[in-house]
Enzyme design. Structure first.
Site, PDB file in Angstrom:
ATOM      1  N   HIS A  53       0.849  -1.209   0.000  1.00  0.00           N
ATOM      2  CA  HIS A  53       0.000   0.000   0.000  1.00  0.00           C
ATOM      3  C   HIS A  53       0.877   1.249   0.000  1.00  0.00           C
ATOM      4  O   HIS A  53       0.640   2.197  -0.744  1.00  0.00           O
ATOM      5  CB  HIS A  53      -0.876   0.054   1.266  1.00  0.00           C
ATOM      6  N   LYS A  70     -15.645  -8.185   3.041  1.00  0.00           N
ATOM      7  CA  LYS A  70     -14.623  -8.459   4.057  1.00  0.00           C
ATOM      8  C   LYS A  70     -15.102  -8.128   5.459  1.00  0.00           C
ATOM      9  O   LYS A  70     -15.927  -7.239   5.654  1.00  0.00           O
ATOM     10  CB  LYS A  70     -13.358  -7.633   3.760  1.00  0.00           C
ATOM     11  N   ARG A  83      -1.650  -6.179  -8.684  1.00  0.00           N
ATOM     12  CA  ARG A  83      -0.599  -7.154  -8.382  1.00  0.00           C
ATOM     13  C   ARG A  83      -0.447  -8.205  -9.477  1.00  0.00           C
ATOM     14  O   ARG A  83       0.632  -8.470  -9.934  1.00  0.00           O
ATOM     15  CB  ARG A  83      -0.896  -7.857  -7.050  1.00  0.00           C
ATOM     16  N   SER A 117      -2.750  -7.825   2.847  1.00  0.00           N
ATOM     17  CA  SER A 117      -3.043  -7.651   4.274  1.00  0.00           C
ATOM     18  C   SER A 117      -3.387  -9.003   4.908  1.00  0.00           C
ATOM     19  O   SER A 117      -3.006  -9.274   6.053  1.00  0.00           O
ATOM     20  CB  SER A 117      -4.228  -6.695   4.459  1.00  0.00           C
TER      21      SER A 117
HETATM   22  O1  PNS Z   1      -8.619  -3.077  -0.172  1.00  0.00           O
HETATM   23  P1  PNS Z   1      -9.882  -3.556  -0.817  1.00  0.00           P
HETATM   24  O2  PNS Z   1     -10.758  -4.276   0.191  1.00  0.00           O
HETATM   25  O3  PNS Z   1      -9.639  -4.398  -2.044  1.00  0.00           O
HETATM   26  O4  PNS Z   1     -10.652  -2.246  -1.313  1.00  0.00           O
HETATM   27  C1  PNS Z   1     -11.924  -2.345  -1.936  1.00  0.00           C
HETATM   28  C2  PNS Z   1     -12.688  -1.034  -1.749  1.00  0.00           C
HETATM   29  C3  PNS Z   1     -12.878  -0.740  -0.272  1.00  0.00           C
HETATM   30  C4  PNS Z   1     -11.916   0.089  -2.420  1.00  0.00           C
HETATM   31  C5  PNS Z   1     -14.078  -1.200  -2.459  1.00  0.00           C
HETATM   32  O5  PNS Z   1     -14.782  -2.255  -1.861  1.00  0.00           O
HETATM   33  C6  PNS Z   1     -14.904   0.095  -2.397  1.00  0.00           C
HETATM   34  O6  PNS Z   1     -14.713   0.959  -3.229  1.00  0.00           O
HETATM   35  N1  PNS Z   1     -15.797   0.209  -1.387  1.00  0.00           N
HETATM   36  C7  PNS Z   1     -16.636   1.376  -1.238  1.00  0.00           C
HETATM   37  C8  PNS Z   1     -18.084   1.067  -1.641  1.00  0.00           C
HETATM   38  C9  PNS Z   1     -18.233   1.136  -3.149  1.00  0.00           C
HETATM   39  O7  PNS Z   1     -18.116   2.172  -3.767  1.00  0.00           O
HETATM   40  N2  PNS Z   1     -18.491  -0.048  -3.746  1.00  0.00           N
HETATM   41  C10 PNS Z   1     -18.697  -0.172  -5.180  1.00  0.00           C
HETATM   42  C11 PNS Z   1     -17.401  -0.199  -5.936  1.00  0.00           C
HETATM   43  S1  PNS Z   1     -17.740  -0.249  -7.669  1.00  0.00           S
END
Ligand code: PNS
Length: 161
Positions: free
Chosen positions: A18, A42, A91, A129
């Site tokens: 990150h 998650k 990644r 993570s």
């Molecule tokens: O680190 P992660 O868990 O891969 O991040 C994913 C994250 C938190 C960026 C994604 O789930 C997100 O954008 N969540 C906010 C809610 C949202 O906008 N969801 C629709 C995405 S198209």
């Protein structure tokens, strides 16, 4: 106009992978917001407050980086803050399908949301993570996976009683 980028993620917890993406985003954009966001798939191990505190301790020396959290759609946050880009690390092929669909959905929800993918540095290709948490829970050495500022907090929090 100031070009604002958002680096969203669960950051549960922040890793060197990150940090690499945040540093590179900070060199490309005038302002970077590291956004602790909610991933409905998650179940985080660290509270939002803990995650924000850990990220703050890591980015405190970076002048154009701030930390925030958002319990809503990422697209709405971008619109609200007049941010122009979502920066994500890619990644491997396994990340691609998921990230690609999110990028398209965010663009559909808010036309101004451009997703910029940065290729993860080679040494962080395997890093996540979840991997850090698994190693820490079994008492393994996580020092080459997380920033030194958060090493002890993670070890202490995840150590099995
Ligand atoms: O680190 P992660 O868990 O891969 O991040 C994913 C994250 C938190 C960026 C994604 O789930 C997100 O954008 N969540 C906010 C809610 C949202 O906008 N969801 C629709 C995405 S198209």
């Amino acid at each position: 106009m100031r070009k604002i980028a958002v680096c969203p993620g669960s950051f549960d917890p922040i890793t060197l992978g990150h940090l690499d993406i945040i540093e590179r985003a900070a060199s490309l954009f005038e302002k970077v917001i590291v956004l602790v966001s909610f991933n409905t798939q998650k179940n985080p191990s660290f509270s939002v407050e803990e995650r924000i505190a850990m990220i703050n301790s890591v980015v405190s020396g970076m002048d154009n980086v701030v930390v925030d959290c958002w319990d809503g759609l990422l697209a709405d946050y971008l619109k609200d803050r007049k941010a122009t880009a979502i920066v994500k690390g890619l990644r491997a092929v396994t990340d691609f399908e998921y990230e690609f669909s999110m990028a398209l959905a965010n663009k559909k929800l808010y036309e101004g949301a451009e997703t910029v993918f940065l290729t993860t540095s080679e040494e962080n290709l395997y890093l996540s993570s979840s991997l850090v948490k698994e190693i820490a829970r079994f008492g393994g050495d996580i020092s080459s996976f997380v920033p030194p500022q958060v090493h002890d907090v993670i070890k202490e929090r995840l150590k099995r009683k």
